[in-house]
Design a protein around this motif. Structure first.
Motif, PDB file in Angstrom:
ATOM      1  N   UNK A 215       0.815  -1.212   0.000  1.00  0.00           N
ATOM      2  CA  UNK A 215       0.000   0.000   0.000  1.00  0.00           C
ATOM      3  C   UNK A 215       0.844   1.255   0.000  1.00  0.00           C
ATOM      4  N   UNK A 216       0.467   2.197  -0.866  1.00  0.00           N
ATOM      5  CA  UNK A 216       1.204   3.463  -0.984  1.00  0.00           C
ATOM      6  C   UNK A 216       0.325   4.634  -0.532  1.00  0.00           C
ATOM      7  N   UNK A 217       0.959   5.600   0.123  1.00  0.00           N
ATOM      8  CA  UNK A 217       0.256   6.856   0.426  1.00  0.00           C
ATOM      9  C   UNK A 217       0.488   7.879  -0.673  1.00  0.00           C
ATOM     10  N   UNK A 218       1.500   7.632  -1.510  1.00  0.00           N
ATOM     11  CA  UNK A 218       1.759   8.483  -2.672  1.00  0.00           C
ATOM     12  C   UNK A 218       2.220   7.577  -3.804  1.00  0.00           C
ATOM     13  N   UNK A 219       1.415   7.506  -4.877  1.00  0.00           N
ATOM     14  CA  UNK A 219       1.702   6.592  -5.992  1.00  0.00           C
ATOM     15  C   UNK A 219       2.941   7.003  -6.775  1.00  0.00           C
ATOM     16  N   UNK A 220       3.069   8.299  -7.079  1.00  0.00           N
ATOM     17  CA  UNK A 220       4.150   8.733  -7.972  1.00  0.00           C
ATOM     18  C   UNK A 220       5.518   8.660  -7.284  1.00  0.00           C
ATOM     19  N   UNK A 221       5.584   8.999  -6.002  1.00  0.00           N
ATOM     20  CA  UNK A 221       6.859   8.959  -5.281  1.00  0.00           C
ATOM     21  C   UNK A 221       7.108   7.599  -4.624  1.00  0.00           C
ATOM     22  N   UNK A 222       6.117   6.710  -4.682  1.00  0.00           N
ATOM     23  CA  UNK A 222       6.174   5.387  -4.049  1.00  0.00           C
ATOM     24  C   UNK A 222       6.510   5.532  -2.564  1.00  0.00           C
ATOM     25  N   UNK A 223       5.585   6.143  -1.846  1.00  0.00           N
ATOM     26  CA  UNK A 223       5.717   6.299  -0.400  1.00  0.00           C
ATOM     27  C   UNK A 223       4.742   5.332   0.267  1.00  0.00           C
TER      28      UNK A 223
ATOM     29  N   UNK B 183      11.133   1.076  -7.649  1.00  0.00           N
ATOM     30  CA  UNK B 183      10.329   0.006  -7.052  1.00  0.00           C
ATOM     31  C   UNK B 183      10.489   0.146  -5.548  1.00  0.00           C
ATOM     32  N   UNK B 184       9.371   0.191  -4.832  1.00  0.00           N
ATOM     33  CA  UNK B 184       9.460   0.453  -3.402  1.00  0.00           C
ATOM     34  C   UNK B 184      10.455  -0.426  -2.683  1.00  0.00           C
TER      35      UNK B 184
ATOM     36  N   UNK C  89       1.765  -3.389  -8.250  1.00  0.00           N
ATOM     37  CA  UNK C  89       1.315  -1.990  -8.362  1.00  0.00           C
ATOM     38  C   UNK C  89      -0.203  -1.906  -8.414  1.00  0.00           C
ATOM     39  N   UNK C  90      -0.805  -2.716  -9.288  1.00  0.00           N
ATOM     40  CA  UNK C  90      -2.272  -2.720  -9.408  1.00  0.00           C
ATOM     41  C   UNK C  90      -2.915  -3.220  -8.128  1.00  0.00           C
ATOM     42  N   UNK C  91      -2.359  -4.303  -7.568  1.00  0.00           N
ATOM     43  CA  UNK C  91      -2.912  -4.884  -6.355  1.00  0.00           C
ATOM     44  C   UNK C  91      -2.913  -3.905  -5.195  1.00  0.00           C
ATOM     45  N   UNK C  92      -1.792  -3.214  -5.018  1.00  0.00           N
ATOM     46  CA  UNK C  92      -1.703  -2.241  -3.921  1.00  0.00           C
ATOM     47  C   UNK C  92      -2.724  -1.123  -4.078  1.00  0.00           C
ATOM     48  N   UNK C  93      -2.862  -0.637  -5.293  1.00  0.00           N
ATOM     49  CA  UNK C  93      -3.796   0.471  -5.535  1.00  0.00           C
ATOM     50  C   UNK C  93      -5.217   0.055  -5.178  1.00  0.00           C
TER      51      UNK C  93
ATOM     52  N   UNK D  32      -6.591  -3.105   5.633  1.00  0.00           N
ATOM     53  CA  UNK D  32      -5.292  -2.463   5.400  1.00  0.00           C
ATOM     54  C   UNK D  32      -5.121  -1.245   6.314  1.00  0.00           C
ATOM     55  N   UNK D  33      -6.151  -0.451   6.449  1.00  0.00           N
ATOM     56  CA  UNK D  33      -6.072   0.751   7.290  1.00  0.00           C
ATOM     57  C   UNK D  33      -5.778   0.369   8.741  1.00  0.00           C
TER      58      UNK D  33
END
Length: 450
Positions: free
Chosen positions: A56-64, A192-193, A248-252, A261-262
Motif C-alpha cells: 500500500x502506498x500513500x503516494x503513488x508517484x513517489x512510491x511512499x 520500485x518500493x 502496483x495494481x494490487x496495492x492500488x 489495510x487501514x
C-alpha cells in the motif's frame, strides 16, 4: 539533444577538481577517434524478502508506503541482478536491455531514477584514456543499460527490487555520485518500493517517512549478514510465471477498498516493527518466526479483503504452510518461518542448518521432482545441504521416510511436480562492483549487448 562526433568538449584546466576513474570502471575505444570512447561499470545487487510486509502506498508517484517494513537480503550468489551501465558520446539515446530483450525506458519509474541520479552526478576523469566528463555534461550524454536476473522476473521473488537497486547503484558509481547508500535508497524507491531495501545486506528497515516529498522515506541497515549467520533459507518456486495481478495494481486496489489495510497500517505494523527489530537484535528465532508467519498471513488476508479479491497464493502454497505449521507444533517451538510475497512462491527461513536439513527432507518427501527432472536442476543454490540431508540422487528422494509428525493412520499424499524447483540460500551482502571485465553485459567497444 543529438550528440555529435565532437561532443563533449572537455575542459583542460589543471585546476579543475576532477574525480579519478575508480576501480570497477572499464573504458573501450571505438574505431574513428579518441572521442569515440565507451565508459562502463558493472554491478551486482541482491534481492530481498520482506518479513514485515510493505503493501500500500500513500503516494503513488513517489512510491511512499503506508507503513514501515523489514526485510532479509538474500545471498547474491544465488539470487541477484547484474547490471552494466555505459556512457559514450556516440550513443544517440538512452537504451536498456533486460534479460537480453530491449525494453522501453519511457516509463515514469525509469525516468525518475535517471533524472535523480543525473542531478547528483559529479565530474569524472580517466587520465589513462584522456577522458573527462564535467558534471554539467551528464544531462547531455546518453546511457546504455543491460540487466540480467538469475531468477524468475515478476513471479513474486522481488526481481524489480534487485533490478532498480542495481540500476541506481551502478549509475551512481558510473557518475561518481557522492550520496551514501541510504540516500541512494530513496532514489531506488522511486523505481520500485522494495528496491530501497536491496541497497544493503543483512537485515534492512524501510522507514515510511513523513515528508510529502519523500526525502525521509529510505532504508537503513538493522544488522549485517554476519549478525545472524545461523539462518538458512529455502525458496520453493511454485510458479515462475508472471503473476496475474501486478503488485502496483494490487496495492492500488487494496488502498482503495480494504478496511483491514487501514487497521493493519495504523495498529498492527508499528508494534510488529518494534518486536521484529528486537527479535533480530537478540537473534530470537521463536519471536522472529511467529512475527514473520503472522505478517505474511495478514498480508494475504489484506489481499483477500480487497475488492475484487486478489489471490497470490495457490493450493501448493497452502500445503507448504500446513507442512511448516505441523512441524513447528510437533517440535514445541518454531523450526522454520514462512513468508510469501505477491506470488505463490514460499520463502522458508530455518533456524539453523540442522533445521534446514530436516526441512529439505520434508519438502522433497511431499514435493518430489517430476520423473523427467534431474535432482541437480531441482535443488539450486547451496547444494551442500543435499549432502547433509543424505540425498545424492532421485533414489534417495524416493526412499525418504514420512516425517514423524504425520499420523500413521492417515495415508500420505505426495505432490510430484507441484514445485518447479528449490533454491537453497542464506542472508547475504549488499551491492558490489564487479571488476572482472568478462562479467560485463555490454561490449566495451560499442556499448551494445554481448
Amino acid at each position: 539533444m543529438a550528440i555529435g562526433p565532437d561532443f563533449p568538449k572537455f575542459p583542460t584546466s589543471k585546476s579543475q577538481p576532477w574525480q579519478s576513474l575508480g576501480p570497477g570502471k572499464e573504458v573501450g575505444k571505438m574505431v574513428g577517434g579518441a572521442e569515440k570512447w565507451v565508459m562502463m561499470v558493472t554491478a551486482q545487487t541482491p534481492t530481498n524478502i520482506a518479513v514485515i510486509k510493505y503493501w500500500g502506498k500513500r503516494d503513488e508517484s513517489l512510491i511512499l508506503p503506508v507503513n514501515d517494513s523489514i526485510s532479509v537480503t538474500l545471498d547474491p550468489d544465488h539470487l541477484c541482478t547484474t547490471t552494466t551501465v555505459a556512457v559514450s558520446p556516440s550513443f544517440d539515446r538512452d537504451r536498456m536491455w533486460l534479460n537480453g530483450k530491449e525494453i522501453s525506458l519511457s516509463g515514469g519509474r525509469y525516468q525518475n531514477c535517471l533524472r535523480e541520479i543525473r542531478s547528483r552526478a559529479s565530474d569524472v576523469e580517466d587520465e589513462e584514456n584522456g577522458i573527462k566528463i564535467p558534471r554539467k555534461d551528464w544531462d547531455k550524454l546518453h546511457l546504455h543499460i543491460a540487466s540480467y536476473n538469475n531468477f524468475p522476473t515478476a513471479a513474486g521473488l522481488a526481481s524489480s527490487a534487485a533490478g532498480f537497486a542495481c540500476l541506481v547503484f551502478s549509475l551512481a558509481k558510473l557518475m561518481n555520485v557522492k550520496e551514501d547508500q541510504s540516500k541512494l535508497s530513496a532514489i531506488a524507491r522511486q523505481g520500485s518500493g522494495s528496491a530501497c531495501r536491496s541497497l544493503y545486506g543483512g537485515f534492512v528497515k524501510w522507514i515510511k517517512g513523513r515528508d510529502e516529498d519523500g526525502r525521509d522515506s529510505l532504508a537503513v541497515q538493522l544488522a549485517d549478514e554476519k549478525h545472524w549467520d545461523d539462518l538458512f533459507i529455502i525458496i520453493a518456486v511454485v510458479s515462475s510465471r508472471q503473476k496475474e495481478t501486478s503488485s502496483t495494481t494490487g496495492m492500488r486496489e487494496t488502498v482503495e477498498t480494504s478496511l483491514l489495510l487501514k487497521h493493519r497500517a495504523k495498529e498492527i505494523v508499528p508494534k510488529r516493527i518494534l518486536q521484529m527489530e528486537e527479535a533480530i537484535k537478540n537473534r530470537d528465532f521463536t519471536s522472529f518466526a511467529q512475527l514473520a508467519c503472522a505478517d505474511s498471513n495478514q498480508f494475504h488476508a489484506v489481499c483477500l479483503d480487497t475488492s475484487p479479491p486478489i489471490f497470490y497464493m495457490n493450493d501448493t502454497s497452502h500445503r507448504i504452510i500446513s507442512i511448516a505449521e505441523k512441524w513447528n507444533r510437533s517440535e514445541g517451538m518454531p523450526q522454520v518461518a514462512y513468508t510469501f510475497d505477491a506470488g505463490p512462491n514460499a520463502v522458508l527461513i530455518a533456524r539453523d542448518r540442522k533445521a534446514a536439513t530436516l526441512l529439505l527432507q520434508r519438502l522433497l518427501f511431499y514435493f518430489p521432482p517430476s520423473s523427467a527432472t534431474d535432482l541437480n536442476s531441482y535443488v539450486l543454490g547451496d547444494k551442500s545441504i543435499l549432502k547433509d540431508a543424505g540425498i545424492e540422487g532421485i533414489i534417495d528422494v524416493e526412499g525418504l521416510p514420512p516425517p514423524p509428525e504425520i499420523k500413521d493412520s492417515i495415508p500420505t499424499q505426495k505432490y510430484k511436480g507441484d514445485v518447479s524447483y528449490f533454491i537453497c540460500t542464506r542472508p547475504g551482502r549488499g551491492p558490489v562492483l564487479l571488476s572482472d571485465k568478462s562479467l560485463a553485459l555490454l561490449n566495451p567497444q560499442n556499448g551494445l549487448p554481448k
